[in-house]
Scaffold this motif. Structure first.
Motif, PDB file in Angstrom:
ATOM      1  N   UNK A 192       0.833  -1.198   0.000  1.00 54.36           N
ATOM      2  CA  UNK A 192       0.000   0.000   0.000  1.00 54.36           C
ATOM      3  C   UNK A 192       0.873   1.256   0.000  1.00 54.36           C
ATOM      4  N   UNK A 193       1.935   1.245   0.780  1.00 57.11           N
ATOM      5  CA  UNK A 193       2.844   2.392   0.819  1.00 57.11           C
ATOM      6  C   UNK A 193       3.465   2.642  -0.552  1.00 57.11           C
ATOM      7  N   UNK A 194       3.862   1.577  -1.217  1.00 64.23           N
ATOM      8  CA  UNK A 194       4.448   1.722  -2.553  1.00 64.23           C
ATOM      9  C   UNK A 194       3.431   2.277  -3.543  1.00 64.23           C
ATOM     10  N   UNK A 195       2.188   1.812  -3.442  1.00 58.77           N
ATOM     11  CA  UNK A 195       1.155   2.298  -4.352  1.00 58.77           C
ATOM     12  C   UNK A 195       0.877   3.773  -4.101  1.00 58.77           C
ATOM     13  N   UNK A 196       0.817   4.175  -2.848  1.00 57.27           N
ATOM     14  CA  UNK A 196       0.587   5.581  -2.518  1.00 57.27           C
ATOM     15  C   UNK A 196       1.738   6.435  -3.028  1.00 57.27           C
ATOM     16  N   UNK A 197       2.951   5.970  -2.841  1.00 60.56           N
ATOM     17  CA  UNK A 197       4.119   6.708  -3.314  1.00 60.56           C
ATOM     18  C   UNK A 197       4.077   6.856  -4.833  1.00 60.56           C
ATOM     19  N   UNK A 198       3.680   5.817  -5.532  1.00 54.69           N
ATOM     20  CA  UNK A 198       3.587   5.869  -6.988  1.00 54.69           C
ATOM     21  C   UNK A 198       2.547   6.905  -7.420  1.00 54.69           C
ATOM     22  N   UNK A 199       1.409   6.917  -6.753  1.00 54.93           N
ATOM     23  CA  UNK A 199       0.355   7.883  -7.088  1.00 54.93           C
ATOM     24  C   UNK A 199       0.829   9.300  -6.789  1.00 54.93           C
ATOM     25  N   UNK A 200       1.503   9.494  -5.670  1.00 56.52           N
ATOM     26  CA  UNK A 200       2.001  10.827  -5.322  1.00 56.52           C
ATOM     27  C   UNK A 200       3.009  11.318  -6.355  1.00 56.52           C
ATOM     28  N   UNK A 201       3.868  10.433  -6.844  1.00 56.22           N
ATOM     29  CA  UNK A 201       4.844  10.824  -7.859  1.00 56.22           C
ATOM     30  C   UNK A 201       4.154  11.248  -9.145  1.00 56.22           C
ATOM     31  N   UNK A 202       3.111  10.531  -9.525  1.00 56.62           N
ATOM     32  CA  UNK A 202       2.380  10.886 -10.738  1.00 56.62           C
ATOM     33  C   UNK A 202       1.606  12.191 -10.557  1.00 56.62           C
ATOM     34  N   UNK A 203       1.068  12.397  -9.365  1.00 55.45           N
ATOM     35  CA  UNK A 203       0.243  13.575  -9.111  1.00 55.45           C
ATOM     36  C   UNK A 203       1.041  14.871  -9.190  1.00 55.45           C
ATOM     37  N   UNK A 204       2.312  14.845  -8.888  1.00 55.69           N
ATOM     38  CA  UNK A 204       3.079  16.081  -8.873  1.00 55.69           C
ATOM     39  C   UNK A 204       3.244  16.662 -10.273  1.00 55.69           C
ATOM     40  N   UNK A 205       3.066  15.841 -11.310  1.00 59.11           N
ATOM     41  CA  UNK A 205       3.202  16.329 -12.680  1.00 59.11           C
ATOM     42  C   UNK A 205       1.856  16.702 -13.304  1.00 59.11           C
ATOM     43  N   UNK A 206       0.763  16.446 -12.620  1.00 62.33           N
ATOM     44  CA  UNK A 206      -0.547  16.793 -13.151  1.00 62.33           C
ATOM     45  C   UNK A 206      -0.846  18.263 -12.877  1.00 62.33           C
TER      46      UNK A 206
END
Length: 108
Positions: A48-62
């Protein structure tokens, strides 16, 4: 100490040890399923932590909502400009057709 007193003490100690052993067995055995579940949850939390981190990384470019709103306004503005260009092209097309028709008739 005589033999009778010693045998009573040995019996008492053996009863206490058996009660403590039974209690310890119940306590450790009853926590085993919980330990297994806790280990499974820890694995899920890591994923879950890895998935959240992945989403956060993608969100910073949106783009943010303000940036999206600015893009919508710009697109609306471009749509209006293209509408004007389209009308201008229609007028130009009609003029070119009239010139073409005139030239064709004059060339006959």
């Amino acid at each position: 100490m005589d033999f009778e007193t010693l045998s009573r003490w040995v019996a008492f100690v053996s009863i206490v040890l058996s009660v403590v052993t039974a209690f310890w067995t119940l306590v450790t055995k009853s926590t085993k399923p919980f330990d297994d579940k806790l280990a499974d949850h820890n694995k899920d939390l890591k994923n879950h932590d890895r998935r959240i981190q992945s989403v956060e990384e993608r969100m910073q470019y949106l783009p943010s909502k303000d940036e999206v709103h600015k893009m919508q306004l710009a697109m609306t503005e471009m749509k209006g400009s293209l509408s004007g260009v389209s009308k201008s092209l229609e007028v130009t097309e009609r003029t070119v057709r009239r010139i073409d028709e005139y030239l064709r008739e004059a060339g006959k």
